[in-house]
Design a protein around this motif. Sequence first.
Motif, PDB file in Angstrom:
ATOM      1  N   PRO A 125      16.536  71.274 -17.123  1.00  0.00           N
ATOM      2  CA  PRO A 125      16.085  70.603 -18.341  1.00  0.00           C
ATOM      3  C   PRO A 125      17.065  70.728 -19.507  1.00  0.00           C
ATOM      4  O   PRO A 125      17.217  69.806 -20.291  1.00  0.00           O
ATOM      5  CB  PRO A 125      14.748  71.265 -18.670  1.00  0.00           C
ATOM      6  CG  PRO A 125      14.737  72.538 -17.901  1.00  0.00           C
ATOM      7  CD  PRO A 125      15.622  72.344 -16.717  1.00  0.00           C
ATOM      8  N   THR A 126      17.698  71.888 -19.649  1.00  0.00           N
ATOM      9  CA  THR A 126      18.728  72.050 -20.678  1.00  0.00           C
ATOM     10  C   THR A 126      19.929  72.724 -20.037  1.00  0.00           C
ATOM     11  O   THR A 126      19.826  73.293 -18.948  1.00  0.00           O
ATOM     12  CB  THR A 126      18.262  72.918 -21.868  1.00  0.00           C
ATOM     13  OG1 THR A 126      18.210  74.285 -21.448  1.00  0.00           O
ATOM     14  CG2 THR A 126      16.927  72.463 -22.418  1.00  0.00           C
ATOM     15  N   LEU A 127      21.042  72.670 -20.712  1.00  0.00           N
ATOM     16  CA  LEU A 127      22.255  73.305 -20.200  1.00  0.00           C
ATOM     17  C   LEU A 127      22.481  74.678 -20.825  1.00  0.00           C
ATOM     18  O   LEU A 127      23.556  75.257 -20.685  1.00  0.00           O
ATOM     19  CB  LEU A 127      23.455  72.395 -20.447  1.00  0.00           C
ATOM     20  CG  LEU A 127      23.355  71.024 -19.770  1.00  0.00           C
ATOM     21  CD1 LEU A 127      24.596  70.201 -20.057  1.00  0.00           C
ATOM     22  CD2 LEU A 127      23.139  71.173 -18.272  1.00  0.00           C
ATOM     23  N   THR A 128      21.455  75.206 -21.495  1.00  0.00           N
ATOM     24  CA  THR A 128      21.554  76.514 -22.130  1.00  0.00           C
ATOM     25  C   THR A 128      21.963  77.574 -21.121  1.00  0.00           C
ATOM     26  O   THR A 128      21.377  77.684 -20.047  1.00  0.00           O
ATOM     27  CB  THR A 128      20.206  76.903 -22.772  1.00  0.00           C
ATOM     28  OG1 THR A 128      19.902  75.949 -23.774  1.00  0.00           O
ATOM     29  CG2 THR A 128      20.261  78.289 -23.394  1.00  0.00           C
ATOM     30  N   GLY A 129      22.979  78.330 -21.496  1.00  0.00           N
ATOM     31  CA  GLY A 129      23.429  79.434 -20.660  1.00  0.00           C
ATOM     32  C   GLY A 129      24.375  79.051 -19.539  1.00  0.00           C
ATOM     33  O   GLY A 129      24.954  79.925 -18.908  1.00  0.00           O
ATOM     34  N   ALA A 130      24.555  77.764 -19.286  1.00  0.00           N
ATOM     35  CA  ALA A 130      25.490  77.351 -18.234  1.00  0.00           C
ATOM     36  C   ALA A 130      26.921  77.559 -18.721  1.00  0.00           C
ATOM     37  O   ALA A 130      27.213  77.400 -19.906  1.00  0.00           O
ATOM     38  CB  ALA A 130      25.260  75.889 -17.865  1.00  0.00           C
ATOM     39  N   GLU A 190      24.958  71.492 -30.374  1.00  0.00           N
ATOM     40  CA  GLU A 190      24.302  71.513 -29.070  1.00  0.00           C
ATOM     41  C   GLU A 190      22.814  71.783 -29.265  1.00  0.00           C
ATOM     42  O   GLU A 190      22.392  72.294 -30.298  1.00  0.00           O
ATOM     43  CB  GLU A 190      24.933  72.562 -28.146  1.00  0.00           C
ATOM     44  CG  GLU A 190      24.605  74.000 -28.481  1.00  0.00           C
ATOM     45  CD  GLU A 190      25.520  74.604 -29.551  1.00  0.00           C
ATOM     46  OE1 GLU A 190      25.540  75.833 -29.648  1.00  0.00           O
ATOM     47  OE2 GLU A 190      26.176  73.854 -30.293  1.00  0.00           O
ATOM     48  N   TRP A 191      22.026  71.415 -28.253  1.00  0.00           N
ATOM     49  CA  TRP A 191      20.604  71.675 -28.319  1.00  0.00           C
ATOM     50  C   TRP A 191      20.170  72.368 -27.041  1.00  0.00           C
ATOM     51  O   TRP A 191      20.549  71.928 -25.961  1.00  0.00           O
ATOM     52  CB  TRP A 191      19.810  70.371 -28.483  1.00  0.00           C
ATOM     53  CG  TRP A 191      18.357  70.664 -28.637  1.00  0.00           C
ATOM     54  CD1 TRP A 191      17.686  70.914 -29.791  1.00  0.00           C
ATOM     55  CD2 TRP A 191      17.406  70.780 -27.586  1.00  0.00           C
ATOM     56  NE1 TRP A 191      16.372  71.182 -29.532  1.00  0.00           N
ATOM     57  CE2 TRP A 191      16.176  71.111 -28.162  1.00  0.00           C
ATOM     58  CE3 TRP A 191      17.477  70.666 -26.198  1.00  0.00           C
ATOM     59  CZ2 TRP A 191      15.033  71.321 -27.422  1.00  0.00           C
ATOM     60  CZ3 TRP A 191      16.330  70.878 -25.443  1.00  0.00           C
ATOM     61  CH2 TRP A 191      15.118  71.196 -26.071  1.00  0.00           C
ATOM     62  N   GLY A 217      25.410  77.722 -25.680  1.00  0.00           N
ATOM     63  CA  GLY A 217      26.577  78.106 -24.898  1.00  0.00           C
ATOM     64  C   GLY A 217      27.583  76.979 -24.755  1.00  0.00           C
ATOM     65  O   GLY A 217      27.363  75.853 -25.188  1.00  0.00           O
ATOM     66  N   PRO A 218      28.718  77.286 -24.116  1.00  0.00           N
ATOM     67  CA  PRO A 218      29.820  76.322 -24.056  1.00  0.00           C
ATOM     68  C   PRO A 218      29.530  75.059 -23.259  1.00  0.00           C
ATOM     69  O   PRO A 218      29.962  73.977 -23.637  1.00  0.00           O
ATOM     70  CB  PRO A 218      30.972  77.119 -23.451  1.00  0.00           C
ATOM     71  CG  PRO A 218      30.346  78.284 -22.772  1.00  0.00           C
ATOM     72  CD  PRO A 218      29.081  78.577 -23.515  1.00  0.00           C
ATOM     73  N   CYS A 219      28.776  75.156 -22.182  1.00  0.00           N
ATOM     74  CA  CYS A 219      28.457  73.957 -21.403  1.00  0.00           C
ATOM     75  C   CYS A 219      27.597  73.008 -22.241  1.00  0.00           C
ATOM     76  O   CYS A 219      27.871  71.800 -22.298  1.00  0.00           O
ATOM     77  CB  CYS A 219      27.750  74.333 -20.114  1.00  0.00           C
ATOM     78  SG  CYS A 219      27.395  72.926 -19.035  1.00  0.00           S
ATOM     79  N   ALA A 220      26.588  73.555 -22.899  1.00  0.00           N
ATOM     80  CA  ALA A 220      25.724  72.727 -23.753  1.00  0.00           C
ATOM     81  C   ALA A 220      26.518  72.116 -24.900  1.00  0.00           C
ATOM     82  O   ALA A 220      26.296  70.961 -25.279  1.00  0.00           O
ATOM     83  CB  ALA A 220      24.566  73.568 -24.289  1.00  0.00           C
ATOM     84  N   ALA A 221      27.467  72.875 -25.448  1.00  0.00           N
ATOM     85  CA  ALA A 221      28.281  72.364 -26.556  1.00  0.00           C
ATOM     86  C   ALA A 221      29.186  71.227 -26.092  1.00  0.00           C
ATOM     87  O   ALA A 221      29.278  70.185 -26.752  1.00  0.00           O
ATOM     88  CB  ALA A 221      29.109  73.495 -27.155  1.00  0.00           C
ATOM     89  N   ALA A 250      30.995  76.916 -19.157  1.00  0.00           N
ATOM     90  CA  ALA A 250      31.844  75.738 -19.356  1.00  0.00           C
ATOM     91  C   ALA A 250      32.400  75.262 -18.014  1.00  0.00           C
ATOM     92  O   ALA A 250      32.570  74.063 -17.795  1.00  0.00           O
ATOM     93  CB  ALA A 250      32.970  76.059 -20.324  1.00  0.00           C
ATOM     94  N   ALA A 251      32.646  76.192 -17.109  1.00  0.00           N
ATOM     95  CA  ALA A 251      33.183  75.838 -15.788  1.00  0.00           C
ATOM     96  C   ALA A 251      32.224  74.936 -15.024  1.00  0.00           C
ATOM     97  O   ALA A 251      32.661  74.105 -14.218  1.00  0.00           O
ATOM     98  CB  ALA A 251      33.481  77.092 -14.981  1.00  0.00           C
ATOM     99  N   ALA A 252      30.920  75.080 -15.263  1.00  0.00           N
ATOM    100  CA  ALA A 252      29.946  74.235 -14.570  1.00  0.00           C
ATOM    101  C   ALA A 252      30.176  72.769 -14.875  1.00  0.00           C
ATOM    102  O   ALA A 252      29.952  71.901 -14.029  1.00  0.00           O
ATOM    103  CB  ALA A 252      28.523  74.637 -14.961  1.00  0.00           C
ATOM    104  N   LEU A 253      30.662  72.479 -16.069  1.00  0.00           N
ATOM    105  CA  LEU A 253      30.923  71.101 -16.464  1.00  0.00           C
ATOM    106  C   LEU A 253      32.395  70.738 -16.275  1.00  0.00           C
ATOM    107  O   LEU A 253      32.740  69.775 -15.608  1.00  0.00           O
ATOM    108  CB  LEU A 253      30.515  70.905 -17.937  1.00  0.00           C
ATOM    109  CG  LEU A 253      30.351  69.463 -18.430  1.00  0.00           C
ATOM    110  CD1 LEU A 253      29.547  69.459 -19.715  1.00  0.00           C
ATOM    111  CD2 LEU A 253      31.643  68.744 -18.643  1.00  0.00           C
ATOM    112  N   VAL A 254      33.279  71.542 -16.817  1.00  0.00           N
ATOM    113  CA  VAL A 254      34.703  71.223 -16.816  1.00  0.00           C
ATOM    114  C   VAL A 254      35.328  71.455 -15.444  1.00  0.00           C
ATOM    115  O   VAL A 254      36.374  70.883 -15.126  1.00  0.00           O
ATOM    116  CB  VAL A 254      35.434  72.031 -17.912  1.00  0.00           C
ATOM    117  CG1 VAL A 254      36.904  71.667 -17.994  1.00  0.00           C
ATOM    118  CG2 VAL A 254      34.775  71.804 -19.263  1.00  0.00           C
TER     119      VAL A 254
END
Length: 194
Positions: A145-150, A64-65, A70-74, A152-156
């Motif tokens: 700009p990035t998904l850092t710190g978001a 991830e970048w 975090g899990p969302c970015a990954a 996993a629930a935000a995506l999944v």
Amino acid sequence: MGRATAVIVVAGGRSSRFGTDKLQHCIGGRTLLERTVDAARACAPVVLVGAVDAPPGVTVAVSEWPRWGGPCAAIAAGVDAVPCLHGDVLIVSADLADPGAAVSALLGIDGGVLMDPDGRPQWLLARAPLGALRGRVSALRADRPTLTGASAAALVGVIESRHTVDARVCADIDTPSDLPQAADPSKELLHGTV
């Protein structure tokens, strides 16, 4: 839902509660990461997300970048790296106690997020159409700009269906006490091996 055509293995995290790199600890002669990748090979390709050496069976390895995002970015990095155009994607955490049971449970549903017996969604144990995940990643990136710190629930969380499973299916290894005990009490945990 379509057929499962890819698996994203999330191998991020610092193992801070474990004390050392937990993914390199062995159970039955294989590391936690190797066990998860072996189970994930029920589908192909296998996309590994994390700054780790990829064991055999991994098709694509990415990080991830920025790192430790975090899990969302990954998960988003994994979604980006899936070389398929269609089908379902399984999302699996690399630190599962029984990755084979988790992959089997995901292959046995039409789609959704697994929940433990207490009703807690396990966001790193999910199955969804690749198109839905790509659409959600795009929407999230449009807002930040990035998904850092978001989370996993935000995506999944875009996946609506939930499936309750036995606790062993979603059990993960966060601390050394989560490792299965050796059958022979004289064989203690030495050098990361059970």
